[in-house]
Design an enzyme around this catalytic site. Structure first.
Site, mmCIF file in Angstrom:
data_model
loop_
_atom_site.group_PDB
_atom_site.id
_atom_site.type_symbol
_atom_site.label_atom_id
_atom_site.label_comp_id
_atom_site.label_asym_id
_atom_site.label_seq_id
_atom_site.Cartn_x
_atom_site.Cartn_y
_atom_site.Cartn_z
ATOM 1 N N TRP A 194 61.409 121.584 2.834
ATOM 2 C CA TRP A 194 60.626 120.854 3.837
ATOM 3 C C TRP A 194 59.129 120.996 3.609
ATOM 4 O O TRP A 194 58.368 120.053 3.870
ATOM 5 C CB TRP A 194 61.035 121.298 5.240
ATOM 6 C CG TRP A 194 62.464 120.964 5.499
ATOM 7 C CD1 TRP A 194 63.519 121.833 5.615
ATOM 8 C CD2 TRP A 194 63.037 119.650 5.584
ATOM 9 N NE1 TRP A 194 64.689 121.141 5.788
ATOM 10 C CE2 TRP A 194 64.437 119.806 5.772
ATOM 11 C CE3 TRP A 194 62.498 118.364 5.532
ATOM 12 C CZ2 TRP A 194 65.298 118.722 5.909
ATOM 13 C CZ3 TRP A 194 63.361 117.276 5.665
ATOM 14 C CH2 TRP A 194 64.732 117.460 5.851
ATOM 15 N N ASP A 226 54.592 123.807 10.530
ATOM 16 C CA ASP A 226 55.837 123.174 10.937
ATOM 17 C C ASP A 226 56.752 124.287 11.435
ATOM 18 O O ASP A 226 57.243 125.096 10.646
ATOM 19 C CB ASP A 226 56.457 122.442 9.737
ATOM 20 C CG ASP A 226 57.831 121.865 10.029
ATOM 21 O OD1 ASP A 226 58.329 122.035 11.156
ATOM 22 O OD2 ASP A 226 58.416 121.248 9.115
ATOM 23 N N LYS A 250 66.481 122.099 17.207
ATOM 24 C CA LYS A 250 66.917 123.463 16.869
ATOM 25 C C LYS A 250 66.907 124.346 18.125
ATOM 26 O O LYS A 250 67.936 124.810 18.574
ATOM 27 C CB LYS A 250 65.996 124.082 15.820
ATOM 28 C CG LYS A 250 65.613 123.161 14.674
ATOM 29 C CD LYS A 250 66.715 122.962 13.662
ATOM 30 C CE LYS A 250 66.179 122.212 12.449
ATOM 31 N NZ LYS A 250 67.158 122.033 11.389
#
Length: 359
Positions: free
Chosen positions: A102, A171, A195
């Site tokens: 990511w 992030d 999440k």
């Protein structure tokens, strides 16, 4: 009703109490005769939900007054483009710390917009560790430093964050609200909700005024943080139901004792599984180096691919969901986000020990 042992990496488990409350209010929100999904985003009923979510997030994370809280769409992946569009000028460099797929994707998107550089990386060791903070040295013309706080695929997590003279952007999609952090270390944090914050559909952005003031003006309206901040995330129709669910999740965290209590429980859950791995004499081996282990995503392998496949097949028979590792790493992965009960982790360890004994 028997609940599954849900270890999915995302969208992930939600607290049963939250699901029950949402179910109860689904068709009749606060005796209105309407679902929250049916209200106008300009209504007083929805506005109260919207503002409560902002207030509770500020309280839980101790967000100072000089930060905006935004609710956006497009997931964390859209932020990969929005960050450089707003903050990377032609005369500056965007610095990235690579700790997994990511963070790679974030840098790839920024490269389409301006100049980037990798200032630290663990790619050469298949992302088994978090780089040393002393190795993180911004470029002389740095616009910002970007990092990914937790790496769902590789099972690594930052334990501490660098203190820098340039804006630090993180992030935090997969570990926000899981532990206490100092917001003041960051100029911006963003996180997809699926999440620890709720269901997919809303992305939380926490952004400092000082950074916002220096953002680029001539970019598309919907990609401009200033517009969303000015309109309190109501420039267009927001994902109202996802924000409602986010509000319920924040209320649940508060009822659990806040982030300190959540963090203590997350430490216990992760320790339970890691101890099982460490005491298995190599039957279960973790991907991450011990000082970089994630409390959110526990990635491990068995001695052979045949045993791995057998483990996953047997786990499904027993009601365990989401234990397959990501294709880029293989093996197994147990995601132990906030809403995963301690009892589920106990059940997993019991299964792991029995499977090892039998094989």
């Amino acid at each position: 009703m028997k609940r599954a042992y849900n270890f999915n990496a995302g969208p992930s488990a939600l607290p049963f109490e939250v699901l029950e409350k949402a179910q109860k209010e689904f068709t009749n929100f606060q005796e209105s005769g309407m679902s929250i999904m049916e209200f106008s985003h300009r209504s007083k009923e929805y506005d109260a939900v919207h503002e409560k979510a902002i207030t509770d997030l500020r309280e839980l994370l101790h967000i100072p007054n000089d930060y905006h809280v935004l609710f956006l769409q497009g997931g964390a992946s859209l932020q990969f483009s929005m960050v450089p569009l707003n903050f990377l000028s032609p005369s500056r460099t965007a610095d990235y710390v690579l700790t997994g797929v990511w963070s790679e994707k974030a840098q790839d998107e920024a490269e389409k917009i301006g100049k980037t550089t990798t200032i630290a990386s663990s790619q050469h060791q298949n992302y088994t560790f978090i780089p040393n903070m002393t190795d993180i040295k911004p470029s002389h013309d740095s616009a910002y430093v970007h990092l990914t706080s937790n790496n769902t695929i590789y099972g690594t997590e930052w334990k501490h964050y660098p203190t820098l003279d340039v804006p630090l952007i993180a992030d935090m999609s997969s570990d926000i609200l899981s532990k206490e952090i100092d917001i003041n270390q960051f100029s911006m944090i963003y996180a997809g909700a699926q999440k620890n914050l709720g269901p997919a559909g809303v992305t939380v952005v926490i952004i400092k005024d000082e950074l916002l003031k220096n953002s680029t003006e001539n970019i598309p309206t919907m990609l401009n943080y200033k517009i969303h901040a000015k309109k309190n995330s109501l420039y267009n129709t927001p994902p109202t139901f996802s924000i409602y669910m986010l509000s319920l999740m924040l209320e649940w965290v508060k009822n659990q004792g806040g982030i300190p209590a959540i963090e203590a429980r997350n430490n216990e859950k992760a320790a339970l599984i890691y101890n099982c791995m460490d005491e298995s004499n190599g039957f279960y081996t973790g991907h991450a180096q011990k000082d970089s282990r994630s409390n959110m995503n526990i990635v491990f392998k068995l001695p052979t691919e045949e045993l791995t496949n057998k483990f996953i097949a047997k786990s499904k028979e027993l009601g365990f969901i989401g234990l397959s590792g990501h294709r880029s790493v293989g093996g197994c992965r147990a995601s132990t986000y906030n809403a995963v009960p301690y009892e589920s982790c106990e059940a997993l360890v019991t299964f792991m020990k029995a499977f090892m004994s039998e094989n």
